[in-house]
Design a protein around this motif. Sequence first.
Motif, PDB file in Angstrom:
ATOM      1  N   GLN A 220       8.376  -7.783   8.992  1.00 39.15           N
ATOM      2  CA  GLN A 220       7.263  -7.623   8.050  1.00 39.15           C
ATOM      3  C   GLN A 220       6.049  -8.435   8.495  1.00 39.15           C
ATOM      4  O   GLN A 220       4.910  -7.972   8.363  1.00 39.15           O
ATOM      5  CB  GLN A 220       7.674  -8.061   6.639  1.00 39.15           C
ATOM      6  CG  GLN A 220       8.551  -7.066   5.964  1.00 39.15           C
ATOM      7  CD  GLN A 220       9.093  -7.529   4.627  1.00 39.15           C
ATOM      8  OE1 GLN A 220       9.709  -6.740   3.951  1.00 39.15           O
ATOM      9  NE2 GLN A 220       8.901  -8.759   4.234  1.00 39.15           N
ATOM     10  N   MET A 221       6.282  -9.616   9.020  1.00 40.00           N
ATOM     11  CA  MET A 221       5.153 -10.427   9.496  1.00 40.00           C
ATOM     12  C   MET A 221       4.496  -9.785  10.712  1.00 40.00           C
ATOM     13  O   MET A 221       3.267  -9.778  10.837  1.00 40.00           O
ATOM     14  CB  MET A 221       5.605 -11.860   9.782  1.00 40.00           C
ATOM     15  CG  MET A 221       5.973 -12.608   8.501  1.00 40.00           C
ATOM     16  SD  MET A 221       6.333 -14.361   8.718  1.00 40.00           S
ATOM     17  CE  MET A 221       7.790 -14.310   9.737  1.00 40.00           C
ATOM     18  N   ARG A 222       5.303  -9.202  11.612  1.00 39.15           N
ATOM     19  CA  ARG A 222       4.735  -8.501  12.770  1.00 39.15           C
ATOM     20  C   ARG A 222       3.977  -7.253  12.301  1.00 39.15           C
ATOM     21  O   ARG A 222       2.896  -6.950  12.798  1.00 39.15           O
ATOM     22  CB  ARG A 222       5.835  -8.084  13.758  1.00 39.15           C
ATOM     23  CG  ARG A 222       6.689  -9.174  14.347  1.00 39.15           C
ATOM     24  CD  ARG A 222       6.015 -10.184  15.259  1.00 39.15           C
ATOM     25  NE  ARG A 222       5.296 -11.279  14.651  1.00 39.15           N
ATOM     26  CZ  ARG A 222       5.816 -12.333  13.997  1.00 39.15           C
ATOM     27  NH1 ARG A 222       7.098 -12.436  13.794  1.00 39.15           N
ATOM     28  NH2 ARG A 222       5.045 -13.289  13.529  1.00 39.15           N
ATOM     29  N   LEU A 223       4.595  -6.495  11.369  1.00 37.77           N
ATOM     30  CA  LEU A 223       3.936  -5.296  10.844  1.00 37.77           C
ATOM     31  C   LEU A 223       2.612  -5.664  10.176  1.00 37.77           C
ATOM     32  O   LEU A 223       1.592  -4.985  10.381  1.00 37.77           O
ATOM     33  CB  LEU A 223       4.860  -4.580   9.852  1.00 37.77           C
ATOM     34  CG  LEU A 223       6.137  -3.967  10.427  1.00 37.77           C
ATOM     35  CD1 LEU A 223       7.068  -3.524   9.304  1.00 37.77           C
ATOM     36  CD2 LEU A 223       5.828  -2.819  11.372  1.00 37.77           C
ATOM     37  N   ARG A 224       2.631  -6.715   9.379  1.00 37.40           N
ATOM     38  CA  ARG A 224       1.401  -7.187   8.709  1.00 37.40           C
ATOM     39  C   ARG A 224       0.321  -7.503   9.740  1.00 37.40           C
ATOM     40  O   ARG A 224      -0.822  -7.075   9.600  1.00 37.40           O
ATOM     41  CB  ARG A 224       1.728  -8.429   7.887  1.00 37.40           C
ATOM     42  CG  ARG A 224       0.511  -9.100   7.262  1.00 37.40           C
ATOM     43  CD  ARG A 224       0.781 -10.547   6.932  1.00 37.40           C
ATOM     44  NE  ARG A 224       1.125 -11.308   8.132  1.00 37.40           N
ATOM     45  CZ  ARG A 224       1.730 -12.496   8.103  1.00 37.40           C
ATOM     46  NH1 ARG A 224       2.069 -13.049   6.963  1.00 37.40           N
ATOM     47  NH2 ARG A 224       2.003 -13.130   9.230  1.00 37.40           N
ATOM     48  N   ASP A 225       0.702  -8.249  10.776  1.00 35.30           N
ATOM     49  CA  ASP A 225      -0.281  -8.665  11.780  1.00 35.30           C
ATOM     50  C   ASP A 225      -0.843  -7.479  12.558  1.00 35.30           C
ATOM     51  O   ASP A 225      -2.053  -7.404  12.809  1.00 35.30           O
ATOM     52  CB  ASP A 225       0.339  -9.686  12.740  1.00 35.30           C
ATOM     53  CG  ASP A 225       0.725 -10.984  12.042  1.00 35.30           C
ATOM     54  OD1 ASP A 225       0.279 -11.218  10.890  1.00 35.30           O
ATOM     55  OD2 ASP A 225       1.499 -11.761  12.642  1.00 35.30           O
ATOM     56  N   MET A 226       0.032  -6.540  12.939  1.00 33.97           N
ATOM     57  CA  MET A 226      -0.447  -5.357  13.676  1.00 33.97           C
ATOM     58  C   MET A 226      -1.337  -4.492  12.798  1.00 33.97           C
ATOM     59  O   MET A 226      -2.358  -3.958  13.266  1.00 33.97           O
ATOM     60  CB  MET A 226       0.740  -4.546  14.204  1.00 33.97           C
ATOM     61  CG  MET A 226       1.415  -5.175  15.411  1.00 33.97           C
ATOM     62  SD  MET A 226       2.670  -4.080  16.141  1.00 33.97           S
ATOM     63  CE  MET A 226       4.114  -4.590  15.222  1.00 33.97           C
ATOM     64  N   ALA A 227      -0.974  -4.341  11.518  1.00 30.25           N
ATOM     65  CA  ALA A 227      -1.786  -3.527  10.605  1.00 30.25           C
ATOM     66  C   ALA A 227      -3.138  -4.192  10.347  1.00 30.25           C
ATOM     67  O   ALA A 227      -4.170  -3.508  10.319  1.00 30.25           O
ATOM     68  CB  ALA A 227      -1.037  -3.300   9.292  1.00 30.25           C
ATOM     69  N   ALA A 228      -3.148  -5.510  10.193  1.00 30.66           N
ATOM     70  CA  ALA A 228      -4.417  -6.219   9.976  1.00 30.66           C
ATOM     71  C   ALA A 228      -5.333  -6.065  11.192  1.00 30.66           C
ATOM     72  O   ALA A 228      -6.538  -5.817  11.045  1.00 30.66           O
ATOM     73  CB  ALA A 228      -4.150  -7.690   9.682  1.00 30.66           C
ATOM     74  N   ALA A 229      -4.767  -6.178  12.389  1.00 32.56           N
ATOM     75  CA  ALA A 229      -5.563  -6.033  13.612  1.00 32.56           C
ATOM     76  C   ALA A 229      -6.110  -4.608  13.738  1.00 32.56           C
ATOM     77  O   ALA A 229      -7.292  -4.413  14.079  1.00 32.56           O
ATOM     78  CB  ALA A 229      -4.724  -6.398  14.833  1.00 32.56           C
ATOM     79  N   ALA A 230      -5.281  -3.622  13.448  1.00 37.07           N
ATOM     80  CA  ALA A 230      -5.723  -2.223  13.544  1.00 37.07           C
ATOM     81  C   ALA A 230      -6.804  -1.929  12.508  1.00 37.07           C
ATOM     82  O   ALA A 230      -7.794  -1.246  12.810  1.00 37.07           O
ATOM     83  CB  ALA A 230      -4.535  -1.281  13.382  1.00 37.07           C
ATOM     84  N   ALA A 231      -6.629  -2.446  11.288  1.00 37.89           N
ATOM     85  CA  ALA A 231      -7.633  -2.227  10.241  1.00 37.89           C
ATOM     86  C   ALA A 231      -8.948  -2.912  10.622  1.00 37.89           C
ATOM     87  O   ALA A 231     -10.031  -2.336  10.451  1.00 37.89           O
ATOM     88  CB  ALA A 231      -7.123  -2.743   8.902  1.00 37.89           C
ATOM     89  N   ARG A 232      -8.857  -4.121  11.137  1.00 41.13           N
ATOM     90  CA  ARG A 232     -10.051  -4.876  11.535  1.00 41.13           C
ATOM     91  C   ARG A 232     -10.794  -4.182  12.681  1.00 41.13           C
ATOM     92  O   ARG A 232     -12.022  -4.075  12.673  1.00 41.13           O
ATOM     93  CB  ARG A 232      -9.646  -6.290  11.942  1.00 41.13           C
ATOM     94  CG  ARG A 232     -10.802  -7.187  12.390  1.00 41.13           C
ATOM     95  CD  ARG A 232     -10.331  -8.505  12.990  1.00 41.13           C
ATOM     96  NE  ARG A 232      -9.607  -8.251  14.232  1.00 41.13           N
ATOM     97  CZ  ARG A 232      -8.328  -8.595  14.449  1.00 41.13           C
ATOM     98  NH1 ARG A 232      -7.633  -9.221  13.528  1.00 41.13           N
ATOM     99  NH2 ARG A 232      -7.738  -8.311  15.604  1.00 41.13           N
ATOM    100  N   ASP A 233     -10.025  -3.686  13.656  1.00 42.56           N
ATOM    101  CA  ASP A 233     -10.624  -3.086  14.856  1.00 42.56           C
ATOM    102  C   ASP A 233     -10.917  -1.600  14.708  1.00 42.56           C
ATOM    103  O   ASP A 233     -11.518  -0.993  15.605  1.00 42.56           O
ATOM    104  CB  ASP A 233      -9.697  -3.297  16.061  1.00 42.56           C
ATOM    105  CG  ASP A 233      -9.462  -4.777  16.356  1.00 42.56           C
ATOM    106  OD1 ASP A 233     -10.268  -5.622  15.908  1.00 42.56           O
ATOM    107  OD2 ASP A 233      -8.456  -5.083  17.034  1.00 42.56           O
ATOM    108  N   GLY A 234     -10.443  -1.004  13.612  1.00 37.31           N
ATOM    109  CA  GLY A 234     -10.658   0.429  13.421  1.00 37.31           C
ATOM    110  C   GLY A 234      -9.858   1.277  14.389  1.00 37.31           C
ATOM    111  O   GLY A 234     -10.291   2.361  14.782  1.00 37.31           O
TER     112      GLY A 234
END
Length: 154
Positions: free
Chosen positions: A103-117
């Motif tokens: 979940q922490m990895r998923l959170r981090d990858m999703a945050a990066a993807a959302a931030r970077d578009g």
Amino acid sequence: MDYVVVKWVHILSSTFLFGTGIGSAWYMLFANVSRDVRAIAVVSKYVVIADWLFTATTAVVQPATGYYMVRLAGYPMSSRWIMWSLMLYVLAGACWLPVVWLQMRLRDMAAAAARDGTPLPPLYWKYFRTWVALGVPAFIAFVFIFWFMVAKPI
């Protein structure tokens, strides 16, 4: 401490433990089904917080109050329903520990993807499938634990 008070704490904490698990799974699953990266980022952030706030704390309260009730009620620890409950609890915990990491990895990858578009990477979806696969036996284990606690069948 009075048996009824300990039992109340045990039942209340089991409600938080199971309820948080079901709620987190529900929202995480459907955020991912939506494929909306921003929604996934927000949901996964709060799922991680809920897991640490509710699941981690109640995961400690459950065995402590359960053991105390067993002692107060005079049940032998070797009772089959207790042994099965403990084994299933360990199984659920063995599933939960990697789930928290995922979940922490998923959170981090999703945050990066959302931030970077950007879209979510293939590793995200691999971790998500593993997250689902670990959640199923944990859910089933808890359903049986509830049965053993209520029915004390064996």
